[in-house]
Design a protein around this motif. Structure first.
Motif, PDB file in Angstrom:
ATOM      1  N   ASP A   1       6.646  13.892  -0.304  1.00 50.70           N
ATOM      2  CA  ASP A   1       5.242  13.542  -0.548  1.00 50.70           C
ATOM      3  C   ASP A   1       5.134  12.449  -1.613  1.00 50.70           C
ATOM      4  O   ASP A   1       4.281  11.560  -1.513  1.00 50.70           O
ATOM      5  CB  ASP A   1       4.457  14.776  -0.996  1.00 50.70           C
ATOM      6  N   CYS A   2       5.986  12.512  -2.631  1.00 51.50           N
ATOM      7  CA  CYS A   2       5.960  11.490  -3.682  1.00 51.50           C
ATOM      8  C   CYS A   2       6.296  10.111  -3.120  1.00 51.50           C
ATOM      9  O   CYS A   2       5.731   9.098  -3.560  1.00 51.50           O
ATOM     10  CB  CYS A   2       6.953  11.845  -4.790  1.00 51.50           C
ATOM     11  N   ILE A   3       7.203  10.067  -2.160  1.00 48.16           N
ATOM     12  CA  ILE A   3       7.559   8.788  -1.537  1.00 48.16           C
ATOM     13  C   ILE A   3       6.455   8.340  -0.592  1.00 48.16           C
ATOM     14  O   ILE A   3       6.095   7.156  -0.537  1.00 48.16           O
ATOM     15  CB  ILE A   3       8.910   8.919  -0.816  1.00 48.16           C
ATOM     16  N   ALA A   4       5.864   9.290   0.142  1.00 51.10           N
ATOM     17  CA  ALA A   4       4.805   8.952   1.091  1.00 51.10           C
ATOM     18  C   ALA A   4       3.580   8.368   0.408  1.00 51.10           C
ATOM     19  O   ALA A   4       2.841   7.578   1.018  1.00 51.10           O
ATOM     20  CB  ALA A   4       4.418  10.194   1.895  1.00 51.10           C
ATOM     21  N   VAL A   5       3.344   8.717  -0.850  1.00 50.99           N
ATOM     22  CA  VAL A   5       2.208   8.150  -1.588  1.00 50.99           C
ATOM     23  C   VAL A   5       2.280   6.629  -1.602  1.00 50.99           C
ATOM     24  O   VAL A   5       1.252   5.931  -1.552  1.00 50.99           O
ATOM     25  CB  VAL A   5       2.175   8.717  -3.030  1.00 50.99           C
ATOM     26  N   LEU A   6       3.489   6.079  -1.650  1.00 51.02           N
ATOM     27  CA  LEU A   6       3.661   4.626  -1.740  1.00 51.02           C
ATOM     28  C   LEU A   6       3.369   3.923  -0.421  1.00 51.02           C
ATOM     29  O   LEU A   6       3.266   2.685  -0.399  1.00 51.02           O
ATOM     30  CB  LEU A   6       5.084   4.302  -2.190  1.00 51.02           C
ATOM     31  N   VAL A   7       3.248   4.666   0.658  1.00 52.01           N
ATOM     32  CA  VAL A   7       2.898   4.050   1.944  1.00 52.01           C
ATOM     33  C   VAL A   7       1.444   3.578   1.930  1.00 52.01           C
ATOM     34  O   VAL A   7       1.080   2.616   2.612  1.00 52.01           O
ATOM     35  CB  VAL A   7       3.148   5.044   3.096  1.00 52.01           C
ATOM     36  N   ASP A   8       0.594   4.251   1.153  1.00 46.52           N
ATOM     37  CA  ASP A   8      -0.810   3.857   1.053  1.00 46.52           C
ATOM     38  C   ASP A   8      -0.951   2.577   0.240  1.00 46.52           C
ATOM     39  O   ASP A   8      -0.129   2.270  -0.630  1.00 46.52           O
ATOM     40  CB  ASP A   8      -1.627   4.963   0.390  1.00 46.52           C
ATOM     41  N   ASP A   9      -2.014   1.835   0.521  1.00 49.11           N
ATOM     42  CA  ASP A   9      -2.292   0.622  -0.254  1.00 49.11           C
ATOM     43  C   ASP A   9      -2.604   0.970  -1.710  1.00 49.11           C
ATOM     44  O   ASP A   9      -3.167   2.028  -1.998  1.00 49.11           O
ATOM     45  CB  ASP A   9      -3.484  -0.127   0.343  1.00 49.11           C
ATOM     46  N   ASP A  10      -2.223   0.062  -2.577  1.00 48.11           N
ATOM     47  CA  ASP A  10      -2.557   0.200  -3.994  1.00 48.11           C
ATOM     48  C   ASP A  10      -3.957  -0.370  -4.193  1.00 48.11           C
ATOM     49  O   ASP A  10      -4.146  -1.585  -4.264  1.00 48.11           O
ATOM     50  CB  ASP A  10      -1.527  -0.562  -4.830  1.00 48.11           C
ATOM     51  N   ARG A  11      -4.936   0.522  -4.289  1.00 49.20           N
ATOM     52  CA  ARG A  11      -6.325   0.092  -4.432  1.00 49.20           C
ATOM     53  C   ARG A  11      -6.872   0.317  -5.838  1.00 49.20           C
ATOM     54  O   ARG A  11      -8.043   0.039  -6.103  1.00 49.20           O
ATOM     55  CB  ARG A  11      -7.200   0.840  -3.407  1.00 49.20           C
ATOM     56  N   ALA A  12      -6.047   0.830  -6.730  1.00 56.08           N
ATOM     57  CA  ALA A  12      -6.487   1.019  -8.112  1.00 56.08           C
ATOM     58  C   ALA A  12      -6.563  -0.344  -8.802  1.00 56.08           C
ATOM     59  O   ALA A  12      -5.934  -1.319  -8.357  1.00 56.08           O
ATOM     60  CB  ALA A  12      -5.529   1.945  -8.848  1.00 56.08           C
ATOM     61  N   PRO A  13      -7.326  -0.453  -9.894  1.00 57.40           N
ATOM     62  CA  PRO A  13      -7.458  -1.743 -10.585  1.00 57.40           C
ATOM     63  C   PRO A  13      -6.092  -2.285 -11.021  1.00 57.40           C
ATOM     64  O   PRO A  13      -5.331  -1.579 -11.688  1.00 57.40           O
ATOM     65  CB  PRO A  13      -8.339  -1.416 -11.794  1.00 57.40           C
ATOM     66  N   PRO A  14      -5.745  -3.513 -10.655  1.00 59.35           N
ATOM     67  CA  PRO A  14      -4.442  -4.069 -11.045  1.00 59.35           C
ATOM     68  C   PRO A  14      -4.371  -4.356 -12.535  1.00 59.35           C
ATOM     69  O   PRO A  14      -5.359  -4.774 -13.146  1.00 59.35           O
ATOM     70  CB  PRO A  14      -4.342  -5.355 -10.220  1.00 59.35           C
ATOM     71  N   SER A  15      -3.197  -4.108 -13.093  1.00 59.08           N
ATOM     72  CA  SER A  15      -3.018  -4.335 -14.529  1.00 59.08           C
ATOM     73  C   SER A  15      -1.730  -5.072 -14.854  1.00 59.08           C
ATOM     74  O   SER A  15      -1.540  -5.497 -15.993  1.00 59.08           O
ATOM     75  CB  SER A  15      -3.031  -2.991 -15.276  1.00 59.08           C
ATOM     76  N   HIS A  16      -0.830  -5.228 -13.891  1.00 60.42           N
ATOM     77  CA  HIS A  16       0.460  -5.889 -14.128  1.00 60.42           C
ATOM     78  C   HIS A  16       0.782  -6.816 -12.962  1.00 60.42           C
ATOM     79  O   HIS A  16       0.389  -6.556 -11.829  1.00 60.42           O
ATOM     80  CB  HIS A  16       1.597  -4.871 -14.264  1.00 60.42           C
ATOM     81  N   ASN A  17       1.517  -7.862 -13.236  1.00 62.30           N
ATOM     82  CA  ASN A  17       2.118  -8.697 -12.208  1.00 62.30           C
ATOM     83  C   ASN A  17       3.619  -8.606 -12.412  1.00 62.30           C
ATOM     84  O   ASN A  17       4.141  -9.075 -13.432  1.00 62.30           O
ATOM     85  CB  ASN A  17       1.640 -10.148 -12.303  1.00 62.30           C
ATOM     86  N   LEU A  18       4.319  -7.974 -11.483  1.00 56.84           N
ATOM     87  CA  LEU A  18       5.754  -7.746 -11.628  1.00 56.84           C
ATOM     88  C   LEU A  18       6.582  -8.934 -11.148  1.00 56.84           C
ATOM     89  O   LEU A  18       7.800  -8.923 -11.301  1.00 56.84           O
ATOM     90  CB  LEU A  18       6.162  -6.482 -10.862  1.00 56.84           C
ATOM     91  N   PHE A  19       5.924  -9.930 -10.562  1.00 55.77           N
ATOM     92  CA  PHE A  19       6.616 -11.140 -10.128  1.00 55.77           C
ATOM     93  C   PHE A  19       6.574 -12.201 -11.222  1.00 55.77           C
ATOM     94  O   PHE A  19       7.567 -12.868 -11.502  1.00 55.77           O
ATOM     95  CB  PHE A  19       5.974 -11.676  -8.847  1.00 55.77           C
ATOM     96  N   ASP A  20       5.414 -12.345 -11.852  1.00 56.54           N
ATOM     97  CA  ASP A  20       5.228 -13.343 -12.910  1.00 56.54           C
ATOM     98  C   ASP A  20       4.185 -12.786 -13.870  1.00 56.54           C
ATOM     99  O   ASP A  20       2.998 -12.699 -13.525  1.00 56.54           O
ATOM    100  CB  ASP A  20       4.760 -14.670 -12.309  1.00 56.54           C
ATOM    101  N   ASP A  21       4.632 -12.407 -15.069  1.00 51.65           N
ATOM    102  CA  ASP A  21       3.705 -11.750 -15.984  1.00 51.65           C
ATOM    103  C   ASP A  21       2.636 -12.684 -16.529  1.00 51.65           C
ATOM    104  O   ASP A  21       1.712 -12.244 -17.225  1.00 51.65           O
ATOM    105  CB  ASP A  21       4.459 -11.066 -17.133  1.00 51.65           C
ATOM    106  N   GLN A  22       2.738 -13.980 -16.208  1.00 54.31           N
ATOM    107  CA  GLN A  22       1.707 -14.924 -16.620  1.00 54.31           C
ATOM    108  C   GLN A  22       0.653 -15.120 -15.527  1.00 54.31           C
ATOM    109  O   GLN A  22      -0.365 -15.781 -15.767  1.00 54.31           O
ATOM    110  CB  GLN A  22       2.348 -16.279 -16.964  1.00 54.31           C
ATOM    111  N   ALA A  23       0.896 -14.566 -14.343  1.00 52.00           N
ATOM    112  CA  ALA A  23      -0.027 -14.732 -13.217  1.00 52.00           C
ATOM    113  C   ALA A  23      -1.039 -13.586 -13.203  1.00 52.00           C
ATOM    114  O   ALA A  23      -0.856 -12.571 -13.878  1.00 52.00           O
ATOM    115  CB  ALA A  23       0.758 -14.779 -11.911  1.00 52.00           C
ATOM    116  N   PRO A  24      -2.109 -13.715 -12.431  1.00 48.89           N
ATOM    117  CA  PRO A  24      -3.099 -12.636 -12.341  1.00 48.89           C
ATOM    118  C   PRO A  24      -2.442 -11.318 -11.913  1.00 48.89           C
ATOM    119  O   PRO A  24      -1.494 -11.313 -11.123  1.00 48.89           O
ATOM    120  CB  PRO A  24      -4.076 -13.137 -11.272  1.00 48.89           C
TER     121      PRO A  24
END
Length: 274
Positions: free
Chosen positions: A191-214
């Protein structure tokens, strides 16, 4: 079983980077997949393959290459060369050599005695912040991108889909044991893994690709990923403890105090012989 606490969740800005050897392996795998995708656009991204590979390492029996390869990459079963979906023996060798290298890296992480997600030995899936990558593009390039950031996969979504695809394919090997406590642990972990199948719709707070980007990834998603990593460790430990599923022998008498052949870890009289 691992009992994670909120303090075990890694800070988004402190996520470890891959070393040069791992980067080389992942780039080689991506190169082969890109080559295959020129002729078959159904070839998955490596992130999906990574989740698939991780699930294979958490399956109770070892799944042979001739079983998992056509499931993951497809191909023509009637290919007289026996190479499909690969174009050449060298391409096949290149993929499988680097697959085995990545497999060894993931296995080592799963076997490490980790009790903190900031441990440098911890499992670090090769996941990409796709939305963060799009957010990092200049505005004019972002408009020309094939997908808007909110249409791209959420962080770790492809990885979770790959993991669960392997679970669904070999559902007999993933069937819960008779032990109710272990079965519940397995269900909770999946179930913990299945949670990640859903879209992340919570307010974004981090950019893991470029921390200077939105920002593109929510704090909740990062926490969910931490829970999923602990879930993988739990599933790996359960699989190693139970071993492959074994059907009860019909021609051999099983004593009531013998270990149950179903692999539950209980005595036969308290399991299948009850």
């Amino acid at each position: 079983m691992t009992d994670p606490t909120p303090n075990d969740t890694p800070d988004a800005d402190d996520l470890p980077a891959f070393d040069e050897a791992t980067v080389a392996v992942l780039e080689a795998l991506e190169d082969v997949l890109d080559e295959l995708r020129e002729h078959d656009d159904g070839i998955p991204q490596w992130e999906f393959c990574e989740g698939f590979l991780t699930a294979l390492l958490c399956t109770r029996r070892e799944i042979a290459q001739d079983e998992w390869l056509p499931v993951l990459l497809g191909g023509d079963a009637d290919d007289p060369r026996g190479l499909s979906p690969f174009a050449s023996e060298s391409q096949r060798t290149r993929f499988l050599m680097n697959w085995l290298a990545r497999q060894a890296q993931i296995r080592a992480a799963l076997q490490a005695p980790v009790d903190d997600l900031n441990d440098p030995r911890v499992l670090e899936p090769a996941t990409l912040d796709w939305r963060g990558m799009l957010n990092a593009l200049p505005p004019e390039e972002r408009q020309d991108a094939e997908a808007a950031p909110d249409q791209a996969p959420s962080y770790a979504q492809l990885w979770a889909l790959g993991f669960l695809a392997a679970v669904d394919t070999w559902d007999d090997d993933w069937a819960p044991p008779r032990d109710k406590e272990i079965a519940a642990d397995m269900a909770d972990a999946l179930d913990c893994i299945a949670v990640l199948v859903d879209d992340d719709r919570a307010p974004p707070s981090h950019n893991l690709f470029d921390d200077q980007a939105p920002p593109s990834v929510s704090e909740q998603r990062i926490n969910d990923m931490g829970e999923a990593l602990w879930a993988v460790y739990d599933l790996h430990a359960i699989a190693r403890a139970l071993g492959p599923r074994v059907a009860p022998a019909q021609s051999q008498k099983i004593a009531r105090n013998d270990p149950c052949p179903c692999g539950s870890g209980k005595k036969y009289k308290k399991c299948c012989g009850a």
